[in-house]
Design a protein around this motif. Sequence first.
Motif, mmCIF file in Angstrom:
data_model
loop_
_atom_site.group_PDB
_atom_site.id
_atom_site.type_symbol
_atom_site.label_atom_id
_atom_site.label_comp_id
_atom_site.label_asym_id
_atom_site.label_seq_id
_atom_site.Cartn_x
_atom_site.Cartn_y
_atom_site.Cartn_z
ATOM 1 N N MET A 1 53.975 53.105 58.590
ATOM 2 C CA MET A 1 53.153 51.897 58.511
ATOM 3 C C MET A 1 53.953 50.789 57.827
ATOM 4 O O MET A 1 54.410 50.942 56.695
ATOM 5 N N SER A 2 54.131 49.689 58.518
ATOM 6 C CA SER A 2 54.916 48.579 57.976
ATOM 7 C C SER A 2 54.173 47.914 56.822
ATOM 8 O O SER A 2 52.951 47.737 56.860
ATOM 9 N N ASN A 3 54.935 47.541 55.778
ATOM 10 C CA ASN A 3 54.364 46.826 54.642
ATOM 11 C C ASN A 3 54.686 45.342 54.730
ATOM 12 O O ASN A 3 54.795 44.650 53.723
ATOM 13 N N THR A 4 54.845 44.849 55.949
ATOM 14 C CA THR A 4 55.056 43.429 56.191
ATOM 15 C C THR A 4 53.998 42.946 57.170
ATOM 16 O O THR A 4 53.468 43.720 57.977
ATOM 17 N N ALA A 5 53.656 41.679 57.079
ATOM 18 C CA ALA A 5 52.632 41.113 57.959
ATOM 19 C C ALA A 5 52.946 39.640 58.193
ATOM 20 O O ALA A 5 53.689 39.003 57.433
ATOM 21 N N VAL A 6 52.374 39.121 59.260
ATOM 22 C CA VAL A 6 52.465 37.701 59.578
ATOM 23 C C VAL A 6 51.086 37.096 59.399
ATOM 24 O O VAL A 6 50.081 37.659 59.866
ATOM 25 N N LEU A 7 51.024 35.954 58.713
ATOM 26 C CA LEU A 7 49.758 35.266 58.518
ATOM 27 C C LEU A 7 49.883 33.853 59.055
ATOM 28 O O LEU A 7 50.722 33.075 58.601
ATOM 29 N N VAL A 30 52.048 43.049 49.841
ATOM 30 C CA VAL A 30 52.549 43.003 51.213
ATOM 31 C C VAL A 30 53.492 41.814 51.373
ATOM 32 O O VAL A 30 53.196 40.703 50.920
ATOM 33 N N ASP A 31 54.622 42.041 52.017
ATOM 34 C CA ASP A 31 55.541 40.952 52.337
ATOM 35 C C ASP A 31 54.941 40.135 53.477
ATOM 36 O O ASP A 31 54.617 40.674 54.541
ATOM 37 N N VAL A 32 54.793 38.833 53.253
ATOM 38 C CA VAL A 32 54.075 37.991 54.205
ATOM 39 C C VAL A 32 54.997 36.916 54.774
ATOM 40 O O VAL A 32 55.668 36.199 54.023
ATOM 41 N N TYR A 77 40.254 44.722 56.460
ATOM 42 C CA TYR A 77 41.369 45.437 57.099
ATOM 43 C C TYR A 77 42.493 45.675 56.095
ATOM 44 O O TYR A 77 43.047 46.778 56.003
ATOM 45 N N ILE A 78 42.828 44.649 55.328
ATOM 46 C CA ILE A 78 43.898 44.768 54.332
ATOM 47 C C ILE A 78 43.549 45.848 53.311
ATOM 48 O O ILE A 78 44.384 46.674 52.937
ATOM 49 N N ASP A 79 42.301 45.851 52.865
ATOM 50 C CA ASP A 79 41.894 46.835 51.855
ATOM 51 C C ASP A 79 41.941 48.257 52.411
ATOM 52 O O ASP A 79 42.298 49.195 51.695
ATOM 53 N N ASP A 80 41.599 48.396 53.679
ATOM 54 C CA ASP A 80 41.615 49.721 54.311
ATOM 55 C C ASP A 80 43.028 50.206 54.634
ATOM 56 O O ASP A 80 43.246 51.411 54.778
ATOM 57 N N THR A 81 43.975 49.261 54.747
ATOM 58 C CA THR A 81 45.292 49.589 55.299
ATOM 59 C C THR A 81 46.371 49.764 54.250
ATOM 60 O O THR A 81 47.253 50.621 54.386
ATOM 61 N N PHE A 82 46.325 48.985 53.188
ATOM 62 C CA PHE A 82 47.425 48.944 52.231
ATOM 63 C C PHE A 82 47.018 49.496 50.872
ATOM 64 O O PHE A 82 45.872 49.337 50.432
#
Length: 215
Positions: A1-7, A30-32, A77-82
């Motif tokens: 699971m990647s710990n990076t995301a695009v916002l 998370v790296d954003v 989603y963020i709370d469930d994922t990271f």
Amino acid sequence: MSNTAVLYTDHGFGSPYAMSAYVALAEKGVDVELIKVDLDHGAQHRPDYLGLSMTGKVPTLVHNGFALSESSAIAEYIDDTFQGTALYPKDRLQRARARQVQAWLRTDLGAIREERSSGNLFAKPAHALPALSAPARQAADKLIAAAEQLLPAGSVNLFEHWSIADLDLSLMLNRMVAVGDPMPARLVEYVRHQWSRPSVQRWVALDRTPATAAA
């Protein structure tokens, strides 16, 4: 699971909803990558963006190829994922209350949003603002009464620990605090405490200098 995301966020980093999503990611470490969407020129309606955001709004989160819009859904989603700071209380009833607060703030109090722009939170207004109109004052009284009822005496958080609902509530209150509108002292203290949180200050510190047109 990647710990990076695009916002995907608004061009000037003024959206309270984008801020909420950004703070949620920051709390999880998370790296954003931030991608600006020029709302003033209709970039949110372009086919490439609508392919990610069916609502044509910001923010939109992209993680591992999954795209999601609507800031409260993004927070869940963020709370469930990271791993990292919990965004919602563990207690089922308190978690439901936090989500209620978020939903209410997004669907009510429009008169406050109209007369007290979130842009005032990141740059001092060029001139003094007029007093709130009667509808906005009524909305402000409603907000203040609810906040005083929700916030336990002597506490700087809505629940035992910080939650993303604290960010959203303090942001709405700060629309008035930041420009000097009347506010009970304990709510001013609440706003200032929430605003001092490192994840919040990271968003506040983003560069909002307008891009210079190429020569």
